[in-house]
Design a protein around this motif. Structure first.
Motif, PDB file in Angstrom:
ATOM      1  N   THR A 289       0.814  -1.217   0.000  1.00 27.99           N
ATOM      2  CA  THR A 289       0.000   0.000   0.000  1.00 27.99           C
ATOM      3  C   THR A 289       0.844   1.262   0.000  1.00 27.99           C
TER       4      THR A 289
ATOM      5  N   ASN B 268      -5.402  -6.131  -3.422  1.00 27.15           N
ATOM      6  CA  ASN B 268      -6.314  -5.289  -2.643  1.00 27.15           C
ATOM      7  C   ASN B 268      -7.084  -4.345  -3.572  1.00 27.15           C
TER       8      ASN B 268
ATOM      9  N   ASP C 194      -8.703  -1.716  -2.915  1.00 27.04           N
ATOM     10  CA  ASP C 194      -8.450  -0.305  -2.613  1.00 27.04           C
ATOM     11  C   ASP C 194      -7.244   0.210  -3.395  1.00 27.04           C
TER      12      ASP C 194
ATOM     13  N   ASN D 192      -8.396   0.641  -7.023  1.00 23.88           N
ATOM     14  CA  ASN D 192      -9.251   1.828  -7.126  1.00 23.88           C
ATOM     15  C   ASN D 192      -8.443   3.110  -7.021  1.00 23.88           C
TER      16      ASN D 192
END
Length: 264
Positions: A194, A235, A237, A240
């Motif tokens: 991330t 993931n 997220d 996106n």
């Protein structure tokens, strides 16, 4: 819906506020960044004053030691060692006695600190998914993919963004006038990293205004295989985040779908 511009500014503000500088003995300064390693520890660097008036910036061997601890021994593989040195050099960083380091003037310190941090994060990500039994890394796999499909790329292209810092792309495919866009490609060996994903968004946000006349398209190729060569889920997220920032995520398992775009 994520706002890419707001996210970019929040990210830059967070980075500026989150560094710690600790004075150590002999004039050495420890720099603790807000970025985390594989063990969720903060990535640190050291600024060491030199007699010639310059500053040595170093990771103190952390990057290579960290890779060794997860079973990726750089020094036992000539191929991996060469890859490490080449990729570090593309950031303007040397590999000396197991350290990622550079010597700069005080004036160039801010930019050099950014380059060293980028190199540490990228090298750590690049080797993180590499099996012990192979010298191949994700960067190599992508390079081979382009070569096998007769797509001519430039490796390690760098652009100076609006902030004055350098932002690097592992691969670029040149455009031609208004008909063919410039394609700039980042890579993520650990597709669910991330923090690295957020830094990629900032790279793109800083670079886009500089290359806007070249009708750019931005891509990030994500490794969605584990060490056993089985597909893993990325993931949502992260996917996106890229899409909302006008960055096309390319799962490595689906790379063939994007050949028409890369061949333009």
């Amino acid at each position: 819906m994520l706002d890419a511009k707001k996210l970019n500014q929040e990210y830059l503000d967070w980075v500026k506020k989150s560094y710690e500088y600790n004075q150590l003995d002999n004039g050495i300064v420890e720099i603790v960044s807000p970025f985390l390693d594989n063990f969720s520890d903060e990535i640190g660097m050291y600024a060491i004053p030199k007699k010639n008036g310059k500053i040595k910036l170093t990771d103190d061997g952390w990057t290579i030691d960290n890779l060794n601890s997860i079973g990726v021994n750089i020094n036992k593989s000539k191929s991996r060692k060469n890859i490490l040195e080449q990729q570090a050099k593309s950031y303007g960083i040397d590999v000396i006695d197991g350290e990622l380091c550079t010597e700069v003037s005080e004036h160039d310190f801010p930019v050099a600190k950014h380059r060293l941090l980028q190199a540490i994060i990228f090298v750590n990500d690049m080797f993180m998914m590499a099996p012990k039994t192979t010298s191949n890394v994700f960067f190599d796999d992508i390079d081979n993919f382009f070569t096998e499909n007769n797509i001519r790329t430039t490796k390690n292209s760098s652009y100076i963004g609006q902030s004055g810092l350098t932002h690097r792309y592992e691969f670029s495919i040149p455009g031609f006038k208004d008909d063919v866009p410039l394609r700039l490609i980042k890579t993520m060996a650990a597709g669910n990293n991330t923090m690295f994903a957020k830094s990629i968004v900032t790279d793109v946000m800083q670079t886009e205004p500089v290359v806007k006349n070249e009708n750019p398209r931005f891509y990030v190729m994500l490794n969605n295989y584990n060490k056993n060569n089985k597909i893993i889920e990325i993931n949502q997220d992260i996917l996106n985040l890229f899409k909302s920032s006008s960055i096309q995520p390319v799962l490595y398992s689906e790379r063939e779908k994007f050949l028409p775009e890369f061949r333009e």
